[in-house]
Write a protein that holds these residues in place. Sequence first.
Motif, PDB file in Angstrom:
ATOM      1  N   PHE A 281      12.238  17.703 -13.695  1.00 21.88           N
ATOM      2  CA  PHE A 281      10.679  17.869 -13.791  1.00 21.88           C
ATOM      3  C   PHE A 281      10.228  16.505 -14.441  1.00 21.88           C
ATOM      4  O   PHE A 281       9.964  16.568 -15.495  1.00 21.88           O
ATOM      5  CB  PHE A 281      10.280  19.214 -14.559  1.00 21.88           C
ATOM      6  N   SER A 282      10.209  15.522 -13.633  1.00 24.31           N
ATOM      7  CA  SER A 282      10.117  14.265 -13.914  1.00 24.31           C
ATOM      8  C   SER A 282       8.811  13.469 -13.347  1.00 24.31           C
ATOM      9  O   SER A 282       8.457  12.268 -13.684  1.00 24.31           O
ATOM     10  CB  SER A 282      11.259  13.442 -13.817  1.00 24.31           C
ATOM     11  N   PHE A 283       8.047  14.311 -12.458  1.00 27.65           N
ATOM     12  CA  PHE A 283       6.935  13.544 -11.777  1.00 27.65           C
ATOM     13  C   PHE A 283       5.906  13.902 -12.541  1.00 27.65           C
ATOM     14  O   PHE A 283       5.012  14.504 -12.375  1.00 27.65           O
ATOM     15  CB  PHE A 283       6.899  14.089 -10.532  1.00 27.65           C
ATOM     16  N   LEU A 284       5.540  12.965 -13.426  1.00 27.06           N
ATOM     17  CA  LEU A 284       4.428  12.757 -14.424  1.00 27.06           C
ATOM     18  C   LEU A 284       3.588  11.560 -14.521  1.00 27.06           C
ATOM     19  O   LEU A 284       4.227  10.418 -14.638  1.00 27.06           O
ATOM     20  CB  LEU A 284       4.713  12.920 -16.116  1.00 27.06           C
ATOM     21  N   TYR A 285       2.361  11.546 -14.092  1.00 25.60           N
ATOM     22  CA  TYR A 285       1.625  10.530 -14.208  1.00 25.60           C
ATOM     23  C   TYR A 285       1.321  10.136 -15.660  1.00 25.60           C
ATOM     24  O   TYR A 285       0.975  11.193 -16.611  1.00 25.60           O
ATOM     25  CB  TYR A 285       0.110  10.803 -13.828  1.00 25.60           C
ATOM     26  N   TYR A 286       1.678   8.984 -16.069  1.00 28.93           N
ATOM     27  CA  TYR A 286       1.555   8.619 -17.545  1.00 28.93           C
ATOM     28  C   TYR A 286       0.269   8.827 -18.167  1.00 28.93           C
ATOM     29  O   TYR A 286       0.026   9.277 -19.280  1.00 28.93           O
ATOM     30  CB  TYR A 286       1.870   6.952 -17.636  1.00 28.93           C
ATOM     31  N   ASP A 287      -0.713   8.461 -17.462  1.00 30.30           N
ATOM     32  CA  ASP A 287      -2.175   8.936 -18.253  1.00 30.30           C
ATOM     33  C   ASP A 287      -2.379  10.515 -18.086  1.00 30.30           C
ATOM     34  O   ASP A 287      -3.109  10.818 -19.183  1.00 30.30           O
ATOM     35  CB  ASP A 287      -3.183   8.198 -17.361  1.00 30.30           C
ATOM     36  N   ASN A 288      -1.740  11.128 -17.515  1.00 29.59           N
ATOM     37  CA  ASN A 288      -1.563  12.459 -17.661  1.00 29.59           C
ATOM     38  C   ASN A 288      -1.218  13.235 -19.145  1.00 29.59           C
ATOM     39  O   ASN A 288      -1.801  13.807 -20.026  1.00 29.59           O
ATOM     40  CB  ASN A 288      -1.066  13.438 -16.690  1.00 29.59           C
TER      41      ASN A 288
ATOM     42  N   GLU B 111       3.077  22.406 -11.103  1.00 31.72           N
ATOM     43  CA  GLU B 111       2.869  21.472  -9.699  1.00 31.72           C
ATOM     44  C   GLU B 111       4.251  21.375  -9.110  1.00 31.72           C
ATOM     45  O   GLU B 111       5.205  21.161  -9.867  1.00 31.72           O
ATOM     46  CB  GLU B 111       2.592  19.985 -10.236  1.00 31.72           C
ATOM     47  N   CYS B 112       4.196  21.670  -7.797  1.00 29.79           N
ATOM     48  CA  CYS B 112       5.182  21.386  -6.808  1.00 29.79           C
ATOM     49  C   CYS B 112       6.557  22.018  -7.259  1.00 29.79           C
ATOM     50  O   CYS B 112       6.761  23.129  -7.281  1.00 29.79           O
ATOM     51  CB  CYS B 112       5.446  19.885  -6.330  1.00 29.79           C
TER      52      CYS B 112
ATOM     53  N   SER C 256      -9.794  24.616  -4.479  1.00 31.43           N
ATOM     54  CA  SER C 256     -10.256  24.873  -5.849  1.00 31.43           C
ATOM     55  C   SER C 256     -11.320  23.590  -6.564  1.00 31.43           C
ATOM     56  O   SER C 256     -11.903  23.736  -7.281  1.00 31.43           O
ATOM     57  CB  SER C 256      -9.062  24.839  -6.797  1.00 31.43           C
ATOM     58  N   GLY C 257     -11.408  22.715  -5.498  1.00 27.80           N
ATOM     59  CA  GLY C 257     -12.279  21.598  -6.040  1.00 27.80           C
ATOM     60  C   GLY C 257     -11.320  20.286  -6.353  1.00 27.80           C
ATOM     61  O   GLY C 257     -12.101  19.115  -6.485  1.00 27.80           O
ATOM     62  N   LEU C 258     -10.159  20.364  -6.494  1.00 35.76           N
ATOM     63  CA  LEU C 258      -9.355  19.247  -6.963  1.00 35.76           C
ATOM     64  C   LEU C 258      -8.919  18.528  -5.572  1.00 35.76           C
ATOM     65  O   LEU C 258      -8.918  18.826  -4.535  1.00 35.76           O
ATOM     66  CB  LEU C 258      -8.164  19.791  -7.502  1.00 35.76           C
ATOM     67  N   LYS C 259      -8.626  17.108  -5.804  1.00 32.04           N
ATOM     68  CA  LYS C 259      -7.977  16.154  -4.915  1.00 32.04           C
ATOM     69  C   LYS C 259      -6.883  15.731  -5.414  1.00 32.04           C
ATOM     70  O   LYS C 259      -6.974  15.563  -6.533  1.00 32.04           O
ATOM     71  CB  LYS C 259      -9.079  15.243  -4.435  1.00 32.04           C
TER      72      LYS C 259
ATOM     73  N   HIS D   7      -0.256  17.615  -6.505  1.00 30.23           N
ATOM     74  CA  HIS D   7      -0.315  16.689  -7.700  1.00 30.23           C
ATOM     75  C   HIS D   7      -1.761  16.064  -8.049  1.00 30.23           C
ATOM     76  O   HIS D   7      -2.318  15.659  -7.072  1.00 30.23           O
ATOM     77  CB  HIS D   7       0.745  15.674  -7.515  1.00 30.23           C
ATOM     78  N   THR D   8      -2.199  15.997  -9.090  1.00 27.06           N
ATOM     79  CA  THR D   8      -3.508  15.548  -9.466  1.00 27.06           C
ATOM     80  C   THR D   8      -3.364  15.013 -10.628  1.00 27.06           C
ATOM     81  O   THR D   8      -2.528  14.749 -11.387  1.00 27.06           O
ATOM     82  CB  THR D   8      -4.576  16.467  -9.164  1.00 27.06           C
TER      83      THR D   8
END
Length: 421
Positions: A245-252, A319-320, A359-362, A405-406
């Motif tokens: 589980f390594s798909f993380l946006y740094y700003d998230n 996510e995913c 849901s409204g997310l992109k 992923h958002t």
Amino acid sequence: MKSICISAVSSNEGKTLLTTALLYHFKKSVRAYKIGPDYIDPQFHEAICNKASINLDTFIMNENQVNWIFNKYNDQDISVLEGVMGFYDGMDKGSSAYDVTKLLNVPTILLLDGSGSYITVSAVLKGLKTYKNDNTIKAVVLNKLSSSMHYELIKNQIEKDFDDITVLGWIKNDLPSLKETHLGLDLIDANKELLEDISKEILEHIDLDALQTASRFKPNETLSYPFDSFIKQNKKISIIKDKNFSFLYYDNIKFLEELFNEVEFINPTKDETISKDSHLVYIPGGYVETTRAYENIKNSLNFKNSLIEHAKSKHIYAECAGLLYLGKKVDEKQMSNILDVEFTLTPKRTRLGYYYCSSGLKGHAFHYTKPLDTKNAVNILSKSKDGKAEGASWSKNKVYGTYLHTMFRNNINILKDYFGI
């Protein structure tokens, strides 16, 4: 200040190659960025220069927000942006290298393949230069050349045809150091000597002084915080983070650290358990569906049991790969059985690209699995707002899993139901 974007005509033209060399060369004071939603390249960037790489995505975020993100992390002597696909690819979604560099005023260096050609290279450059007059193309590097004579032929033609383009140099074809690697993620664990050799060979015939001159730019001013305000939560969040589980946006991650009073990172590969006082578990994407990846976590029973216990009354956002792990199983591979959905791994990818969620997310989706049944799906994903849509999110009590992923900072109001804040 100094900043450059490395772009090209298409994918597989050597953007990662040149970006790698520059990040290693400037590693003492460089910030890497990736245009678009990709997770792999930022991991690669961070491994090279030991600093987080930041995604810049003008589909998921608006222009003011992307400008703010760029300025927030632009704290080094030079920043290097790696483009996505070809320079103009993604314009239909407003998220191409052209869109982002135009927004940020960042100079672009085009990496052009000169193999088997010379005058035509200048014609290709003219097409790229004139397609949009407000582009930021300032310089070129010629790739896959056989000799200095070949380079001079192309260089002379470009200098004859353009008075506003700097030809920075060239890269040899068949570099010795690349014969031992395909420059993929295996280089994350490569020794420093190999990276140094690759960097030296790639940059051997490139004028780095001219490159730094071409990289000078004036950043846009940072406006007031262009996101919804939030109240810091006196709660703990557990972020699942390991090789699976390594798909993380740094700003998230940084945003969650701003939003929650306490953040803990849990490594399932080491069979670590979620704290009993944690309010929310966030499981990012990655890999759990392949045999090799599944071996890392199939015996992590302490972790699995702590997640199951948490799910009885508390929030989980996944996510995913996180969604897959919340399900019953992927083919014969047993997962946590928290959500009532089963998946299968397919030989062809089932989603790739930007998506709108009901849901409204992109966001972005890229996966090779699919659910065996979508009757219990709570949200759907579509390529356009009115396009064909398929089930992609599942929920039970306070648990929510999605293929999407958002980015969180610009979606705080939409995420409130999932995060329980």
